[in-house]
Write an enzyme that holds these catalytic residues in place. Sequence first.
Site, PDB file in Angstrom:
ATOM      1  N   LYS A  87      29.128  98.095 -28.539  1.00 58.42           N
ATOM      2  CA  LYS A  87      27.666  98.155 -28.390  1.00 58.42           C
ATOM      3  C   LYS A  87      27.075  99.001 -29.521  1.00 58.42           C
ATOM      4  O   LYS A  87      26.472  98.457 -30.444  1.00 58.42           O
ATOM      5  CB  LYS A  87      27.289  98.671 -27.016  1.00 58.42           C
TER       6      LYS A  87
ATOM      7  N   TRP B 153      29.448  99.170 -13.332  1.00 54.01           N
ATOM      8  CA  TRP B 153      30.513  99.729 -14.167  1.00 54.01           C
ATOM      9  C   TRP B 153      31.114 100.988 -13.559  1.00 54.01           C
ATOM     10  O   TRP B 153      32.330 101.198 -13.655  1.00 54.01           O
ATOM     11  CB  TRP B 153      30.017  99.953 -15.600  1.00 54.01           C
TER      12      TRP B 153
ATOM     13  N   ASP C 158      31.576 107.684 -18.866  1.00 52.19           N
ATOM     14  CA  ASP C 158      31.697 106.396 -19.553  1.00 52.19           C
ATOM     15  C   ASP C 158      30.383 106.150 -20.301  1.00 52.19           C
ATOM     16  O   ASP C 158      29.395 105.727 -19.713  1.00 52.19           O
ATOM     17  CB  ASP C 158      31.948 105.294 -18.513  1.00 52.19           C
TER      18      ASP C 158
HETATM   19  N1  PMP Z   1      31.734 100.450 -19.135  1.00 58.07           N
HETATM   20  C1  PMP Z   1      30.501 100.007 -19.422  1.00 58.07           C
HETATM   21  C2  PMP Z   1      29.325 100.889 -19.147  1.00 58.07           C
HETATM   22  C3  PMP Z   1      30.324  98.729 -19.972  1.00 58.07           C
HETATM   23  O1  PMP Z   1      29.096  98.287 -20.245  1.00 58.07           O
HETATM   24  C4  PMP Z   1      31.462  97.923 -20.210  1.00 58.07           C
HETATM   25  C5  PMP Z   1      31.356  96.545 -20.818  1.00 58.07           C
HETATM   26  N2  PMP Z   1      30.155  95.966 -20.855  1.00 58.07           N
HETATM   27  C6  PMP Z   1      32.725  98.419 -19.882  1.00 58.07           C
HETATM   28  C7  PMP Z   1      32.828  99.689 -19.353  1.00 58.07           C
HETATM   29  C8  PMP Z   1      33.959  97.604 -20.085  1.00 58.07           C
HETATM   30  O2  PMP Z   1      34.256  97.562 -21.437  1.00 58.07           O
HETATM   31  P1  PMP Z   1      35.393  96.617 -22.021  1.00 58.07           P
HETATM   32  O3  PMP Z   1      34.950  95.209 -21.828  1.00 58.07           O
HETATM   33  O4  PMP Z   1      35.479  97.056 -23.459  1.00 58.07           O
HETATM   34  O5  PMP Z   1      36.651  96.924 -21.282  1.00 58.07           O
END
Ligand code: PMP
Length: 362
Positions: free
Chosen positions: A198, A104, A174
């Site tokens: 989450k 991520w 994030d």
């Molecule tokens: N950052 C992290 C740490 C994540 O776990 C996720 C999705 N699992 C995201 C960003 C992306 O999120 P989204 O699918 O809502 O764009």
Amino acid sequence: MNQKIYNFCAGPAMLPVPVMERAQREFCNFQGLGASVMELSHRGKEFMAVAAKAEQDLRDLLAIPDNYKVLFMHGGGRGQFSAVPLNLLGGDNQKADYLLTGVWSQGALKEGVKFGDMQGHAGSVKGEDGITRLLPTPAFRADAAYVHYCPNETIEGVEMFDIPETGDIPLVADLSSTILSRPIDVSRFGIIYAGAQKNIGPSGLAIAIVRDDLLDKARADVPAVLDYRLTAEHDSMFNTPPTYAWYLAGLVFEWLKEIGGLAEMEARNKAKAALLYDYIDNSSFYSNSVDSACRSRMNVPFQLKNPELDARFLAESKEAGLLALKGHKLVGGMRASLYNAMPIEGVQALIAFMERFANTHG
Ligand code: PMP
């Protein structure tokens, strides 16, 4: 039919049962209005009260200082991957640094390079022993406009509990998969953001917590729905917000306050994670390959020593009422996500199943 079901999905993830039951009770007839929250005008006094309470409860839970705006935005976590550079790289300084600890944080960098001179810095390494460890905080460029990192890597199950030191450079985090799982010192950050699906509520919604001095650094071409200043000026209602998701997030915040806030939540999360990691560490059938200093409390990846049994493990665990244990395709194996809503009974049920499975197939 009375079998208890536990959902270990990494996101969208399970929500607290009392929250779901309350939402169900209020679904068609909110506060006696004869309409659902999702059918109400976002500008009407009933929804405005829901929105304001949710924000205040989040401020209370995280002890958010007054010089931070709390924004309820569209576009999930990835929307913020774009929003951050678009909102911070408006001046002459086009440089930003990214600490890389997994998929991520790398995803955030990949989006960021569209907008500026971005530099990635290794934050973790997989050793020859197969164990993933954190590296000491690297030297960031002294003139970077911000440093971005991801305290909990949802896929690898790597969590950073210490906040990296960046001096005067604004730190952007994030927190998608760890927000509200433990207290954090918001004043150490320039921006905190999280996709909701989450620990907050349904997918689609993203929350951004932005320090006031960072509201006037946007590029002129920042799209309106990603513009922090515009969003703040309109109390997150420049366009129609995701009202139902906002309402559900508010119910989750109320639930967190009722159970005793983030200190209590942290104690519960520590206990759940310790139970599962201890079981895995003492097993010759399962393993986890993350250094114990940075094991995620939220996402516990684990491998079967014999991967040929993976499909069987997944089929039988599903039959036992333990859902969504498949690991992310990039790392394989299994992953049990133990977000706030997962009760310790769910972890106990998982361990009991793992033990039965190991005894049968070991
Ligand atoms: N950052 C992290 C740490 C994540 O776990 C996720 C999705 N699992 C995201 C960003 C992306 O999120 P989204 O699918 O809502 O764009």
